[in-house]
Design a protein around this motif. Structure first.
Motif, PDB file in Angstrom:
ATOM      1  N   ILE A  93       1.115  -1.455  -0.027  1.00 31.70           N
ATOM      2  CA  ILE A  93      -0.204  -0.164   0.172  1.00 31.70           C
ATOM      3  C   ILE A  93       0.580   1.293  -0.497  1.00 31.70           C
ATOM      4  O   ILE A  93       1.169   2.119  -0.852  1.00 31.70           O
ATOM      5  CB  ILE A  93      -0.593   0.381   1.311  1.00 31.70           C
ATOM      6  CG1 ILE A  93      -1.759  -1.492   1.059  1.00 31.70           C
ATOM      7  CG2 ILE A  93      -1.234   1.126   1.681  1.00 31.70           C
ATOM      8  CD1 ILE A  93      -2.881  -1.187   2.596  1.00 31.70           C
TER       9      ILE A  93
ATOM     10  N   GLY B 263       1.926   1.800  -3.023  1.00 28.95           N
ATOM     11  CA  GLY B 263       1.638   2.185  -4.111  1.00 28.95           C
ATOM     12  C   GLY B 263       1.163   3.851  -4.151  1.00 28.95           C
ATOM     13  O   GLY B 263       1.174   4.918  -4.927  1.00 28.95           O
ATOM     14  N   PHE B 264       1.126   4.276  -2.780  1.00 28.13           N
ATOM     15  CA  PHE B 264       1.786   5.425  -2.404  1.00 28.13           C
ATOM     16  C   PHE B 264       2.415   6.639  -3.038  1.00 28.13           C
ATOM     17  O   PHE B 264       2.268   7.864  -3.218  1.00 28.13           O
ATOM     18  CB  PHE B 264       1.080   5.686  -1.246  1.00 28.13           C
ATOM     19  CG  PHE B 264      -0.422   6.032  -0.639  1.00 28.13           C
ATOM     20  CD1 PHE B 264      -0.826   4.772   0.136  1.00 28.13           C
ATOM     21  CD2 PHE B 264      -1.114   7.007  -0.043  1.00 28.13           C
ATOM     22  CE1 PHE B 264      -2.373   4.773   0.209  1.00 28.13           C
ATOM     23  CE2 PHE B 264      -2.059   7.032   0.010  1.00 28.13           C
ATOM     24  CZ  PHE B 264      -3.315   5.572   0.204  1.00 28.13           C
TER      25      PHE B 264
ATOM     26  N   LEU C 101       4.025   3.445  -7.933  1.00 23.76           N
ATOM     27  CA  LEU C 101       3.834   3.101  -8.369  1.00 23.76           C
ATOM     28  C   LEU C 101       3.052   2.168  -8.745  1.00 23.76           C
ATOM     29  O   LEU C 101       2.020   2.607  -7.993  1.00 23.76           O
ATOM     30  CB  LEU C 101       5.115   2.185  -7.840  1.00 23.76           C
ATOM     31  CG  LEU C 101       6.171   1.548  -7.640  1.00 23.76           C
ATOM     32  CD1 LEU C 101       7.674   2.912  -6.809  1.00 23.76           C
ATOM     33  CD2 LEU C 101       7.187   0.224  -6.665  1.00 23.76           C
TER      34      LEU C 101
ATOM     35  N   ALA D  71      -6.823   8.190   3.789  1.00 22.49           N
ATOM     36  CA  ALA D  71      -5.910   8.068   2.997  1.00 22.49           C
ATOM     37  C   ALA D  71      -6.399   8.086   1.407  1.00 22.49           C
ATOM     38  O   ALA D  71      -5.609   8.796   0.450  1.00 22.49           O
ATOM     39  CB  ALA D  71      -5.638   7.042   2.909  1.00 22.49           C
ATOM     40  N   VAL D  72      -7.651   7.599   1.353  1.00 20.96           N
ATOM     41  CA  VAL D  72      -8.037   7.450  -0.063  1.00 20.96           C
ATOM     42  C   VAL D  72      -7.805   8.692  -0.887  1.00 20.96           C
ATOM     43  O   VAL D  72      -7.419   9.381  -1.513  1.00 20.96           O
ATOM     44  CB  VAL D  72      -8.708   6.425  -0.592  1.00 20.96           C
ATOM     45  CG1 VAL D  72      -9.743   6.804  -1.689  1.00 20.96           C
ATOM     46  CG2 VAL D  72      -8.616   5.490  -0.026  1.00 20.96           C
TER      47      VAL D  72
ATOM     48  N   LEU E 226      -5.126  10.710  -1.062  1.00 18.07           N
ATOM     49  CA  LEU E 226      -4.291  10.761  -2.487  1.00 18.07           C
ATOM     50  C   LEU E 226      -4.652  11.016  -3.601  1.00 18.07           C
ATOM     51  O   LEU E 226      -4.173  12.252  -4.415  1.00 18.07           O
ATOM     52  CB  LEU E 226      -3.661   9.116  -2.460  1.00 18.07           C
ATOM     53  CG  LEU E 226      -3.288   8.276  -3.455  1.00 18.07           C
ATOM     54  CD1 LEU E 226      -1.944   8.051  -3.282  1.00 18.07           C
ATOM     55  CD2 LEU E 226      -4.163   6.655  -4.249  1.00 18.07           C
TER      56      LEU E 226
ATOM     57  N   ALA F 122      -2.202   3.614  -8.096  1.00 17.15           N
ATOM     58  CA  ALA F 122      -2.131   2.211  -6.976  1.00 17.15           C
ATOM     59  C   ALA F 122      -2.432   2.127  -5.788  1.00 17.15           C
ATOM     60  O   ALA F 122      -3.121   1.335  -5.523  1.00 17.15           O
ATOM     61  CB  ALA F 122      -0.968   0.692  -7.732  1.00 17.15           C
ATOM     62  N   GLY F 123      -1.801   3.005  -5.170  1.00 15.51           N
ATOM     63  CA  GLY F 123      -1.974   3.337  -3.735  1.00 15.51           C
ATOM     64  C   GLY F 123      -3.229   3.462  -3.077  1.00 15.51           C
ATOM     65  O   GLY F 123      -4.321   2.311  -2.329  1.00 15.51           O
ATOM     66  N   GLY F 124      -4.381   3.673  -4.014  1.00 17.60           N
ATOM     67  CA  GLY F 124      -5.731   3.880  -3.255  1.00 17.60           C
ATOM     68  C   GLY F 124      -6.394   2.742  -3.618  1.00 17.60           C
ATOM     69  O   GLY F 124      -6.862   2.425  -3.174  1.00 17.60           O
TER      70      GLY F 124
ATOM     71  N   LEU G 195      -4.985  -0.692  -4.245  1.00 17.24           N
ATOM     72  CA  LEU G 195      -4.575  -1.528  -2.874  1.00 17.24           C
ATOM     73  C   LEU G 195      -4.975  -1.520  -1.830  1.00 17.24           C
ATOM     74  O   LEU G 195      -4.895  -2.189  -0.541  1.00 17.24           O
ATOM     75  CB  LEU G 195      -2.841  -0.927  -2.941  1.00 17.24           C
ATOM     76  CG  LEU G 195      -2.580  -2.123  -3.486  1.00 17.24           C
ATOM     77  CD1 LEU G 195      -0.322  -1.538  -4.024  1.00 17.24           C
ATOM     78  CD2 LEU G 195      -2.482  -3.445  -3.555  1.00 17.24           C
ATOM     79  N   VAL G 196      -5.869   0.130  -1.046  1.00 13.79           N
ATOM     80  CA  VAL G 196      -6.475   0.531  -0.063  1.00 13.79           C
ATOM     81  C   VAL G 196      -7.468  -0.538   0.107  1.00 13.79           C
ATOM     82  O   VAL G 196      -7.605  -0.981   0.672  1.00 13.79           O
ATOM     83  CB  VAL G 196      -6.485   1.807   0.565  1.00 13.79           C
ATOM     84  CG1 VAL G 196      -7.201   1.970   1.064  1.00 13.79           C
ATOM     85  CG2 VAL G 196      -4.995   2.841   0.686  1.00 13.79           C
TER      86      VAL G 196
ATOM     87  N   PHE H 212      -7.227  -4.128   0.430  1.00 14.40           N
ATOM     88  CA  PHE H 212      -7.189  -4.702   2.003  1.00 14.40           C
ATOM     89  C   PHE H 212      -8.211  -3.790   2.553  1.00 14.40           C
ATOM     90  O   PHE H 212      -8.267  -5.855   3.560  1.00 14.40           O
ATOM     91  CB  PHE H 212      -5.894  -3.049   2.583  1.00 14.40           C
ATOM     92  CG  PHE H 212      -5.591  -3.113   3.552  1.00 14.40           C
ATOM     93  CD1 PHE H 212      -5.639  -4.033   4.679  1.00 14.40           C
ATOM     94  CD2 PHE H 212      -6.852  -2.373   4.624  1.00 14.40           C
ATOM     95  CE1 PHE H 212      -5.109  -4.820   5.699  1.00 14.40           C
ATOM     96  CE2 PHE H 212      -6.255  -3.180   6.261  1.00 14.40           C
ATOM     97  CZ  PHE H 212      -5.471  -3.915   7.026  1.00 14.40           C
TER      98      PHE H 212
ATOM     99  N   GLU I  79      -2.840  -8.763 -12.385  1.00 13.86           N
ATOM    100  CA  GLU I  79      -3.761  -8.452 -11.706  1.00 13.86           C
ATOM    101  C   GLU I  79      -5.685  -8.536 -11.646  1.00 13.86           C
ATOM    102  O   GLU I  79      -5.683  -8.484 -10.531  1.00 13.86           O
ATOM    103  CB  GLU I  79      -3.489  -6.544 -12.093  1.00 13.86           C
ATOM    104  CG  GLU I  79      -3.691  -5.747 -11.326  1.00 13.86           C
ATOM    105  CD  GLU I  79      -3.296  -4.182 -12.540  1.00 13.86           C
ATOM    106  OE1 GLU I  79      -1.922  -4.507 -12.776  1.00 13.86           O
ATOM    107  OE2 GLU I  79      -4.606  -3.037 -11.935  1.00 13.86           O
TER     108      GLU I  79
ATOM    109  N   LEU J 204      -6.146 -11.103  -9.269  1.00 12.45           N
ATOM    110  CA  LEU J 204      -5.859 -11.246  -7.965  1.00 12.45           C
ATOM    111  C   LEU J 204      -6.805 -10.494  -7.552  1.00 12.45           C
ATOM    112  O   LEU J 204      -7.670 -10.921  -6.741  1.00 12.45           O
ATOM    113  CB  LEU J 204      -4.634  -9.961  -7.495  1.00 12.45           C
ATOM    114  CG  LEU J 204      -3.966  -9.833  -6.172  1.00 12.45           C
ATOM    115  CD1 LEU J 204      -3.492 -10.954  -5.530  1.00 12.45           C
ATOM    116  CD2 LEU J 204      -3.270  -8.664  -6.388  1.00 12.45           C
TER     117      LEU J 204
ATOM    118  N   LEU K 260     -10.576  -5.970  -9.872  1.00 15.99           N
ATOM    119  CA  LEU K 260     -10.031  -4.540 -10.253  1.00 15.99           C
ATOM    120  C   LEU K 260      -9.392  -4.708 -11.875  1.00 15.99           C
ATOM    121  O   LEU K 260      -9.578  -6.000 -12.545  1.00 15.99           O
ATOM    122  CB  LEU K 260      -7.829  -5.616  -9.559  1.00 15.99           C
ATOM    123  CG  LEU K 260      -7.987  -4.699  -8.221  1.00 15.99           C
ATOM    124  CD1 LEU K 260      -6.748  -5.411  -7.973  1.00 15.99           C
ATOM    125  CD2 LEU K 260      -8.290  -3.225  -7.571  1.00 15.99           C
TER     126      LEU K 260
END
Lengths: 531, 531
Positions: free
Chosen positions: A428, A431-432, A435, B313-314, B317, B363-365, B367-368, B371, B455, B458, B472
């Motif tokens: 995570i 990702g932030f 990447l 966080a999202v 971001l 990607a960060g968002g 991946l959150v 999770f 991806e 997953l 995804l």
């Protein structure tokens, strides 16, 4: 008198000051001898580092590079200072487990910091995060690099290879020789119970000698094999150190893609043996065929290896040789590559992902959760299922016929969950930092397993020059956490948080001494002599 | 809960036991089939008065199911059977209901399109039905344009499958899961204030009735809220109320909630989703005590905290790295986080590639969100995933390991709020998480081998196992699963949904009971040896 932190005088308020020799400074007494496992171990590793620096510098003589002087001088200074200080520090006879665990984590941090300093001093890496990444990748035996191996000096090349060799040595010595001896009541992540009956170390000293013998001997053989396979001396040493330590550093941008078949065969064999760990090598040396044949872990290791190779080869994208090399390289978490395996079909990628997370066998240099703990995990799952069918059944989880204690199961279980959580949170966070999705997931997974190359942004050859700075810093953390394991590193951090308190305590001690001094002076006139 | 009857072991022995098991299983199957058939008939009546395109399919399958269920109920009887067989019976019920529930889709030709053969239609129908009854919300429907096979009644039936699924989950949580020790109500009630120690009331039937009362009450509140506050049509209010309370996530429109494009609807749904993902017994106690007790529950606090953290966080971001405006970042960020954090799976993307389509985010968002998909909602709710309480226990156990490193002999209880978690439950929780991870990896391997990219697969596997819905990559919130995954892959995903819904263990028990007894092979081998 036994030199041990436990046997201290009644007046001593500090755990590691021994009261046999003192330095006097303006009437105050300061201890000249410290008894500390951590300090001794850090100084020991600094001696090794200094020697390695010196050797790398000496090898660079004649290459006409300014790095040579820096290497020789810094190596010399480090060696002399460390040796001098080492005289004043003793190692406790029976160290306490938690101090050793903290100490080991501390060594890793110190090593990485020193390594980064060298890169900054020589100017081969200009940014601090880059230097930290390069150093951490070296010591944690992760095959990513920020250097351009074709343009740096000979000393730097050797140094980069040597760091992973030293890191590998640390890992094996700690997990095989030190931990089982030190952990008495505490069977952290199966260091003790999973290594029973493997017969390499009855105590820490013997274990250390044998492990050292195996590791050094195996390195020499590996370098010789590379020489025979047709590599030049320096290259053979760099690649040899990289293979034996699962560091995966090669002096080319495309890893091992340019090498001959003979070199690749040597590399595959060596990686296979390295991944199977010092125990297997020890059994080979002693000719203990029964241990070899009856080892549950070795069977699982070879089975996974064969299965993974078969699945990858059956997709038709890779021939058998490429598949075998990549699987062995990933499974032993070395990270050498001969083809761009990141473009292989998805099921190959998943197989390689499993291989990378599982990692090599217990007692090897490789990262990951290791095969023995995987079978522990499966045994655990199996037991829970049996308990559902027969709620009152007592089901034992066994390893090589020996029962794994409940405490180990719980510890190893929660540890592995923590490791998985680390991969998740790492992904995570990566990702932030920008990447891609697959890239951050694989980046985290690969860093935590100390593999290096990854699908996505990092690529099959572990080139991280294009990565953003926050991503690099994050990878340093992930590699360290993966190498030291989450719980020990967290223990270390909680100790670090206690340091201000400890410092206050020491200051209070000095104040207390001053107070006592004045008191005694009034009592018998001369004061200092009697305490 | 039925215990092992003393008579079953004596007298005629195994055959009677087996007979009872089969009879009871068929009786439970019959009951649930009758319940579902009533839903089919009701939707058939709705169909008659609205679009009138799929009336025959709904009424025919409704009548058929009613007769079948009634016959099953008439010729079988409930009796006391061993508890492990109850779990298997539940798994069988679920599977049968899903198969029978797919008939309206098959008969109405919902998935019929030019160039689609009958087998494909059947697979899609079963997938849709599995996704419905397991409250998942992944859809195989690619084309939502009204017409033959997509009448208003049939779409309402599709919504109702999820509502029925939710009913089933409630009874699962009350009657079955406590005995598996993997998180039904055996944990929650200890937290909830009041006299009960284990469940809401000693009698399972009474508890189930109360929770069903809460469930139905929530549904009515949801209908009213959507109709009055959000201003939807009555049909849309009912349709979405059925899937929001069951945290399912089906919608009769292709673009889900994005169809309405209204902040009001989204805010109302956010509140309803949070309520649906919380523990139902908390609602019950709050109603009974006429005070809000939610805040006293540590799981609920963690649940809200997690949602808040993820949303922050999202949104951050999206605003600062994704270039969204504040209001669009807030709107899509919070809605998607809540939708996936409660395992509902609504989407507010108005069209593919719009701001609400989270597969286009950084990607960060994403991946959150992955999770959140893994974690799911609270225990005792209709949400899927690992569940917050298990994550809490894992966290506490990890912290405990840290303490144990420092003080190996100390005895530390695992506490959650005011309650102490017994060690065997802790073991089961860890075992459950291992099972979850093992299944994830197996699913990933299988589906990629059947031709999905990394991806997308997953996301789909995590989503199916956590009963989420959208995945995804190519299987994002605006896509249909039928165009992305091959036929066998869709079947694998459908079975993962069922496994995830039944908390893994029930399905494993079913499989284990189908297997020959452990002694079977041994005995036959001995016989062979004797010959």
């Amino acid at each position: 008198m036994q030199i041990d932190g436990k046997h201290r005088s009644a007046y001593s308020r500090s755990r590691f000051i021994l009261h046999d020799k003192f330095i006097r400074l303006s009437g105050l007494k300061f201890s000249r001898r410290f008894c500390s496992w951590t300090l001794a171990a850090i100084l020991d590793s600094c001696i090794v580092l200094g020697a390695a620096l010196l050797l790398c510098g000496l090898a660079g003589i004649g290459s006409n590079s300014p790095d040579t002087a820096i290497f020789i001088s810094s190596g010399g200074i480090m060696l002399v200072v460390a040796v001098l200080f080492r005289f004043n520090v003793t190692r406790p006879v029976r160290p306490i487990a938690r101090r050793v665990i903290t100490g080991v984590a501390a060594i890793w941090v110190v090593l990485v910091a020193f390594g980064a300093m060298i890169y900054l001093l020589t100017g081969s890496v200009s940014t601090i995060d880059g230097a930290l990444l390069e150093s951490a990748a070296g010591f944690t035996t992760t095959a990513v690099t920020i250097l351009d191996p074709t343009s740096v000096s000979r000393s730097i090349l050797l140094w980069r290879a040597a760091t992973s060799w030293i890191g590998g040595l640390m890992v094996v010595v700690v997990s095989v020789a030190v931990m089982p001896d030190v952990l008495r009541n505490l069977d952290l992540i199966g260091y003790k119970s999973l290594q029973r009956g493997r017969g390499i170390a009855s105590n820490s000293r013997a274990g250390f000698h044998r492990v050292l013998l195996i590791y050094v001997g195996f390195t020499v053989l590996c370098v010789l094999a590379y020489l025979l396979a047709g590599l030049e001396f320096i290259e053979a040493v760099v690649v040899g150190l990289g293979t034996v330590s699962t560091g995966g550093f090669a002096p080319h941008l495309d890893s091992m893609a340019g090498y001959d078949a003979s070199v690749l065969i040597v590399a595959t064999l060596v990686m296979l043996l390295t991944g199977s760990g010092v125990f297997v090598l020890w059994w080979f040396i002693r000719g203990r065929m029964r241990s070899l044949l009856s080892s549950q872990e070795l069977r699982t290791y070879l089975l996974i290896l064969a299965g993974a190779t078969a699945i990858i080869a059956s997709t038709g994208e890779a021939d058998l040789g490429e598949a075998l090399f990549t699987v062995v390289s990933t499974f032993s978490t070395t990270g050498y590559a001969i083809v761009d395996w990141t473009v292989w079909p998805a099921e190959s990628i998943v197989v390689l992902m499993i291989a990378a997370v599982v990692g090599s066998m217990l007692g090897s240099v490789g990262g990951g959760i290791q095969v023995a703990r995987l079978s522990l995990l499966l045994g655990y799952a199996r037991r829970e299922l049996r308990r559902l069918l027969n709620p009152h059944a007592i089901v034992l989880v066994r390893q090589d016929g020996l029962r794994v204690p409940e405490q180990t199961l719980m510890n190893a279980g929660s540890h592995q969950i923590a490791q998985f959580a680390l991969i998740g949170f790492g992904a995570i966070a990566l990702g932030f930092t920008g990447l891609s999705l697959t890239g951050s997931l694989w980046g985290a997974l690969s860093s935590v397993s100390n593999l290096g190359p990854a699908v996505g942004d990092i690529g099959p050859f572990g080139d991280v020059r294009d990565l953003a700075r926050p991503s690099r810093a994050l990878m340093v953390l992930l590699m360290l956490f993966g190498r030291v394991a989450v719980l020990p590193l967290l223990t270390f951090l909680s100790f670090v948080l206690q340091w201000p308190r400890q410092l206050l305590r020491q200051l209070r001690l000095v104040g207390w001494q001053l107070l006592r001094r004045s008191k005694y002076r009034t009592a018998n006139g001369d004061g200092v002599e009697h305490w | 809960m039925p215990k092992q009857d003393a008579r079953s072991t004596s007298g005629s022995g195994l055959s009677t036991d087996r007979h009872r098991y089969i009879s009871t299983t068929l009786h439970i199957v019959g009951t649930s089939v009758v319940a579902v058939s009533l839903g089919m008939l009701a939707c058939g009546v709705l169909e008659v008065f609205t679009t009138n395109t799929d009336t025959v399919a709904l009424l025919l399958s409704g009548m058929g199911a009613l007769i079948l269920g009634d016959l099953l109920r008439r010729y079988t009887s409930l009796s006391e059977i061993r508890s492990r067989r109850v779990f298997a019976a539940v798994a069988w019920t679920w599977i049968t209901t899903i198969l029978i529930g797919s008939f309206p889709f098959i008969l109405a030709g919902t998935f019929a399109a030019p160039g689609v053969d009958f087998l494909e239609q059947v697979v899609n129908s079963v997938f849709e039905s599995a996704s419905g009854f397991s409250c998942t919300g992944s859809t195989a429907l690619a084309d939502f344009t009204p017409g033959k096979g997509l009448g208003k009644g049939l779409l309402m039936y599709r919504q109702a499958t999820q509502w029925y699924g939710g009913m089933g989950v409630v009874i699962l949580a009350v009657a079955v899961l406590p005995f598996l020790g993997v998180g039904g109500l055996e944990l929650i009630a200890a937290e909830a204030p009041g006299p009960s120690s284990d469940r809401l009331t000693p009698r399972v039937r009474e508890t189930a009735r109360r929770l069903w009362g809460i469930y139905i009450g929530l549904t009515i509140i949801a209908v009213l809220a959507l109709f009055i506050i959000a201003g939807l049509s009555f049909y849309d209010s009912v349709a979405h109320a059925l899937t929001v309370v069951s945290t399912g996530g089906f919608s009769p429109y292709a673009s889900s909630i994005g169809h309405f494009d209204s902040v009001g609807v989204e805010v109302v749904l956010i509140v309803l989703m949070i309520l649906g993902g919380a523990n139902f017994s908390l609602h019950w106690w709050s109603l009974k005590g006429r005070t809000l007790l939610h805040w006293r529950d540590s799981e609920f606090r963690t649940y809200l905290g997690m949602l808040l953290l993820a949303a922050t966080a999202v949104v951050g971001l999206l605003r600062f790295s994704g270039g969204f405006t504040w209001d669009s970042a807030l709107r899509v960020g919070v809605f998607n986080v809540v939708s996936l954090g409660t395992s509902t799976g609504f989407s507010n993307a108005t069209h593919p590639g719009s701001v609400g389509d989270y597969v286009t985010w950084l990607a960060g968002g994403q991946l959150v969100l992955v999770f959140l998909m893994l974690v799911g909602g609270c225990t005792g709710s209709t949400a899927g995933g690992i569940k917050i309480m298990r994550m809490q226990i894992l966290g506490v156990v990890t912290v405990r390991s840290l303490h144990l490193i420092q003080r190996p002999r100390s005895i530390i209880l695992v506490r959650l709020g005011r309650s102490v978690i017994p060690e065997n439950v802790v073991f089961r929780v860890i075992g459950f998480c291992f099972m979850h991870i093992i299944l994830l990896v197996l699913g990933l391997l299988l589906v990629t081998a059947l031709g999905g990219n990394f991806e997308t697969t997953l996301g789909a596997v995590v989503s199916a196992l956590g009963n989420m819905g959208p995945a995804l990559g190519e299987a994002g919130p605006t896509n249909s699963f039928s165009s992305v995954f091959s036929q066998p892959a869709r079947l694998v995903l459908a079975s993962l949904m069922i496994i995830g819904r039944l908390e893994i263990m029930s399905v494993l028990l079913m499989v284990a009971l189908l297997m020959p007894k452990p002694g079977f092979w041994v005995r036959s081998r001995k016989r062979i040896l004797r010959i």
